[in-house]
Design a protein around this motif. Structure first.
Motif, short mmCIF file in Angstrom:
data_model
loop_
_atom_site.label_atom_id
_atom_site.label_comp_id
_atom_site.label_asym_id
_atom_site.label_seq_id
_atom_site.Cartn_x
_atom_site.Cartn_y
_atom_site.Cartn_z
N ARG A 126 0.86 -1.19 0.00
CA ARG A 126 0.00 0.00 0.00
C ARG A 126 0.88 1.22 0.00
O ARG A 126 2.10 1.11 0.03
N THR A 127 0.25 2.40 -0.01
CA THR A 127 1.03 3.63 0.08
C THR A 127 1.76 3.67 1.42
O THR A 127 1.34 3.04 2.40
N VAL A 128 2.82 4.42 1.45
CA VAL A 128 3.71 4.42 2.61
C VAL A 128 3.04 4.95 3.87
O VAL A 128 2.22 5.88 3.83
N ILE A 129 3.38 4.31 4.97
CA ILE A 129 3.05 4.79 6.31
C ILE A 129 4.39 5.13 6.96
O ILE A 129 5.23 4.25 7.15
N GLU A 130 4.61 6.39 7.25
CA GLU A 130 5.84 6.81 7.91
C GLU A 130 5.68 6.53 9.40
O GLU A 130 5.13 7.33 10.14
N LYS A 131 6.15 5.37 9.81
CA LYS A 131 5.96 4.91 11.19
C LYS A 131 6.96 5.59 12.10
O LYS A 131 8.16 5.57 11.86
N ASP A 132 6.45 6.19 13.17
CA ASP A 132 7.27 6.83 14.19
C ASP A 132 6.53 6.72 15.52
O ASP A 132 5.45 6.12 15.58
N VAL A 133 7.06 7.30 16.57
CA VAL A 133 6.52 7.13 17.92
C VAL A 133 5.12 7.68 18.12
O VAL A 133 4.48 7.36 19.12
#
Length: 146
Positions: A126-133
């Motif tokens: 899928r389209t990107v998920i910019e995973k962070d805190v």
């Protein structure tokens, strides 16, 4: 009368993405059950696949379109599924959560269901998920035999 004995594997992938605890996206789509996933089922049916049951969810960074020949995720983070249930006699539903402290920082573009022995069962991009805190993800993945 013609009887169709072909068994199809279908999957529905659903996630909710939260930022600072607030829902920012709901996503639902089909997935690809890969060849190694189909082989895992035949091994289980033949009592030759003790470690072929689905145990984990994985996320990775590749945006290459899923193919039945896929065998792994790129730069993966893997964790055990939260629950397994059986909504009807032909379906199994897996639930998962990726918390704010997990898979950081990662540009998540792919998800996978992974067997206990590390075999990739199904894959979804899928389209990107910019995973962070500040980001958490909850989801469910249903596989149906029809």
């Amino acid at each position: 009368m013609k009887i169709n004995n072909d068994i199809q594997l279908n999957g529905i992938f659903k996630i909710n993405i939260f930022k600072n605890g607030k829902l920012i996206e709901e996503y639902v789509d089909k997935n690809t059950v890969v060849n190694s996933g189909r082989e895992a089922i035949t091994k289980l049916l033949g009592n030759d696949g003790i470690s072929k049951y689905i145990l984990s969810i994985g996320v990775g960074t590749s945006n290459i379109v899923p193919s039945v020949s896929d065998t792994s995720l790129t730069d993966s983070f893997v964790k055990q599924l939260s629950t397994t249930s059986y909504p009807d006699p032909t379906s199994i539903k897996f639930t998962f959560d990726i918390g704010t402290s997990e898979a950081n920082p990662k540009s998540i573009r792919e998800f996978g269901l992974i067997c206990e022995d590390g075999t990739l069962f199904a894959r979804k991009t899928r389209t990107v998920i910019e995973k962070d805190v500040d980001i958490s993800i909850s989801g469910e993945w249903t596989i149906t035999l029809s």
